[in-house]
Design a protein around this motif. Sequence first.
Motif, PDB file in Angstrom:
ATOM      1  N   PRO A   1       0.338  -7.919 -10.922  1.00 31.01           N
ATOM      2  CA  PRO A   1       0.327  -9.379 -10.694  1.00 31.01           C
ATOM      3  C   PRO A   1      -0.108  -9.730  -9.275  1.00 31.01           C
ATOM      4  O   PRO A   1      -0.140  -8.885  -8.371  1.00 31.01           O
ATOM      5  N   GLY A   2      -0.416 -11.019  -9.073  1.00 28.38           N
ATOM      6  CA  GLY A   2      -0.931 -11.461  -7.784  1.00 28.38           C
ATOM      7  C   GLY A   2       0.012 -11.227  -6.620  1.00 28.38           C
ATOM      8  O   GLY A   2      -0.422 -10.913  -5.500  1.00 28.38           O
ATOM      9  N   ARG A   3       1.340 -11.366  -6.861  1.00 29.59           N
ATOM     10  CA  ARG A   3       2.274 -11.173  -5.750  1.00 29.59           C
ATOM     11  C   ARG A   3       2.269  -9.742  -5.227  1.00 29.59           C
ATOM     12  O   ARG A   3       2.596  -9.489  -4.059  1.00 29.59           O
ATOM     13  N   ALA A   4       1.872  -8.776  -6.073  1.00 36.13           N
ATOM     14  CA  ALA A   4       1.795  -7.384  -5.620  1.00 36.13           C
ATOM     15  C   ALA A   4       0.710  -7.225  -4.568  1.00 36.13           C
ATOM     16  O   ALA A   4       0.830  -6.383  -3.657  1.00 36.13           O
ATOM     17  N   LEU A   5      -0.348  -8.040  -4.651  1.00 38.56           N
ATOM     18  CA  LEU A   5      -1.412  -7.973  -3.657  1.00 38.56           C
ATOM     19  C   LEU A   5      -0.905  -8.439  -2.292  1.00 38.56           C
ATOM     20  O   LEU A   5      -1.365  -7.941  -1.246  1.00 38.56           O
ATOM     21  N   THR A   6       0.040  -9.371  -2.279  1.00 35.88           N
ATOM     22  CA  THR A   6       0.648  -9.805  -1.007  1.00 35.88           C
ATOM     23  C   THR A   6       1.417  -8.661  -0.367  1.00 35.88           C
ATOM     24  O   THR A   6       1.322  -8.423   0.857  1.00 35.88           O
ATOM     25  N   TRP A   7       2.214  -7.944  -1.169  1.00 43.09           N
ATOM     26  CA  TRP A   7       2.934  -6.785  -0.651  1.00 43.09           C
ATOM     27  C   TRP A   7       1.963  -5.719  -0.161  1.00 43.09           C
ATOM     28  O   TRP A   7       2.218  -5.058   0.866  1.00 43.09           O
ATOM     29  N   ALA A   8       0.875  -5.538  -0.861  1.00 39.51           N
ATOM     30  CA  ALA A   8      -0.115  -4.560  -0.433  1.00 39.51           C
ATOM     31  C   ALA A   8      -0.707  -4.934   0.925  1.00 39.51           C
ATOM     32  O   ALA A   8      -0.896  -4.062   1.799  1.00 39.51           O
ATOM     33  N   GLY A   9      -0.996  -6.233   1.105  1.00 42.31           N
ATOM     34  CA  GLY A   9      -1.510  -6.675   2.395  1.00 42.31           C
ATOM     35  C   GLY A   9      -0.529  -6.411   3.525  1.00 42.31           C
ATOM     36  O   GLY A   9      -0.921  -5.985   4.630  1.00 42.31           O
ATOM     37  N   ALA A  10       0.758  -6.610   3.238  1.00 43.25           N
ATOM     38  CA  ALA A  10       1.772  -6.343   4.268  1.00 43.25           C
ATOM     39  C   ALA A  10       1.857  -4.856   4.590  1.00 43.25           C
ATOM     40  O   ALA A  10       1.968  -4.465   5.766  1.00 43.25           O
ATOM     41  N   LEU A  11       1.777  -3.993   3.567  1.00 41.61           N
ATOM     42  CA  LEU A  11       1.856  -2.544   3.803  1.00 41.61           C
ATOM     43  C   LEU A  11       0.643  -2.031   4.570  1.00 41.61           C
ATOM     44  O   LEU A  11       0.748  -1.057   5.335  1.00 41.61           O
ATOM     45  N   VAL A  12      -0.512  -2.640   4.380  1.00 42.38           N
ATOM     46  CA  VAL A  12      -1.695  -2.224   5.125  1.00 42.38           C
ATOM     47  C   VAL A  12      -1.689  -2.788   6.538  1.00 42.38           C
ATOM     48  O   VAL A  12      -2.061  -2.097   7.500  1.00 42.38           O
ATOM     49  N   ALA A  13      -1.249  -4.035   6.690  1.00 37.70           N
ATOM     50  CA  ALA A  13      -1.341  -4.691   7.994  1.00 37.70           C
ATOM     51  C   ALA A  13      -0.262  -4.225   8.970  1.00 37.70           C
ATOM     52  O   ALA A  13      -0.518  -4.144  10.185  1.00 37.70           O
TER      53      ALA A  13
END
Length: 428
Positions: free
Chosen positions: A137-149
């Motif tokens: 889902p879309g909210r998982a992409l937000t978590w992914a951005g946080a883990l990369v950033a």
Amino acid sequence: MNRAPGKALDGLRGNTQGGTTPITGPVQRLLRRVRAYDLRRPLLWNGLLTACWMLFAVLDVTTGGWRTMALDPDVSGTLVLLMSVAFSVPLLWRRTHPLTVLAFMAPVALVNVWSGAVIQAAYVQQVVVFNIALRLPGRALTWAGALVAAPLLAGAAHRPHSWDPLVVPHVWAFALSAMLGIVVRTRKEYTEALVDRARRLELERDQQARLAAAAERTRIAREMHDIIGHNLSVITGLADGGAYAAARSPERAAQALEAIGTTSRQALTELRRLLGVLRDHPAEADRAPQPTLDDMDELLTGVRTAGLPVRLRVHGTPPPAPPTAGRQLTVYRVVQEALTNTLKHGGTDPSPTAEVTLTYRATELEALVTDTGAVGRHGPDAGGQGITGMRERASLYDGTLEAGPLPASAPVGGWQVRLRLPLEDTPS
């Protein structure tokens, strides 16, 4: 009217091939084969991809290529190798647990930027980001951005003058990977929706065809009921007359018995067909006499009154014994349906004309209906089931029905319906 029964589902995947240019066609076929192989053996594909990334990472370490981008070239080679392996091996689980894999890589990414090694294997995280955008889902992409950033920001804070080489390339890579995953996911969902819709349309088409066939069988059954009722009435009258004449004129009684045998055999044949037709029992049946070939002139007169010029031609010699009532009714209904379709779909510019040709041969009766209506008006289906009904009627008497455009050699365009009906029953 179903002029040319088509395939409701050619297969949307196959249509892609048919609508591509010579350049993109082979590429799309290759991609379909790769996807199909991947679905059959996902573990093999995951292993190959992981092995390739690991090979590149190890080569980067062993050749010292990582030092060209490093902020601190003196970082231990062993640490660089361990980080390269830690970035590559988790790709085996990128499809089943992509967010967990990215969380596992985050501490490795922090060590990478904090130490100043800045190895290229860190970009493997974007492969996982692509899978997250594709599957979660879309909210998982937000978590992914946080883990990369988070590791990048921590490294930039530790080395204030390294903001551009540390953060900016990874941000762009993250954005491109996420966008690519979203585009591929949208395309995949759209294709699946089209395939599902085509499957449902095919199912609906088949259901409509079955319903139309059932309705036509019901109508045929009612007409057969009237034919059999007429034959039984004739038999009853002949039997009564024969019984009366038996005492005074045995010869007349014998003729009556012969006529009873002929009529009863015809009725029995019709009854066999009737029992093979699935039908409902309507509350009220039409008891009007069914039309025969003798009523053809009246039919054509009504068509001419409706505005369609039509001509009747008869070739050959009618047999001494006329065709059975059921056969005459079949010919009548086919001609009626064909002319009705010309009136409905023939157009007005230029005004169509029609011709009905009845040809008597030794063993069959052929009815040919041609018209000069507008080209393309009949196919594949104008919303009715006329061809289905006509074929049902023809099949009851082992006949055949063909419908289609006039041959290209014809002087004008148009449509033709050809019915061939045996005059005698096929021995069973």
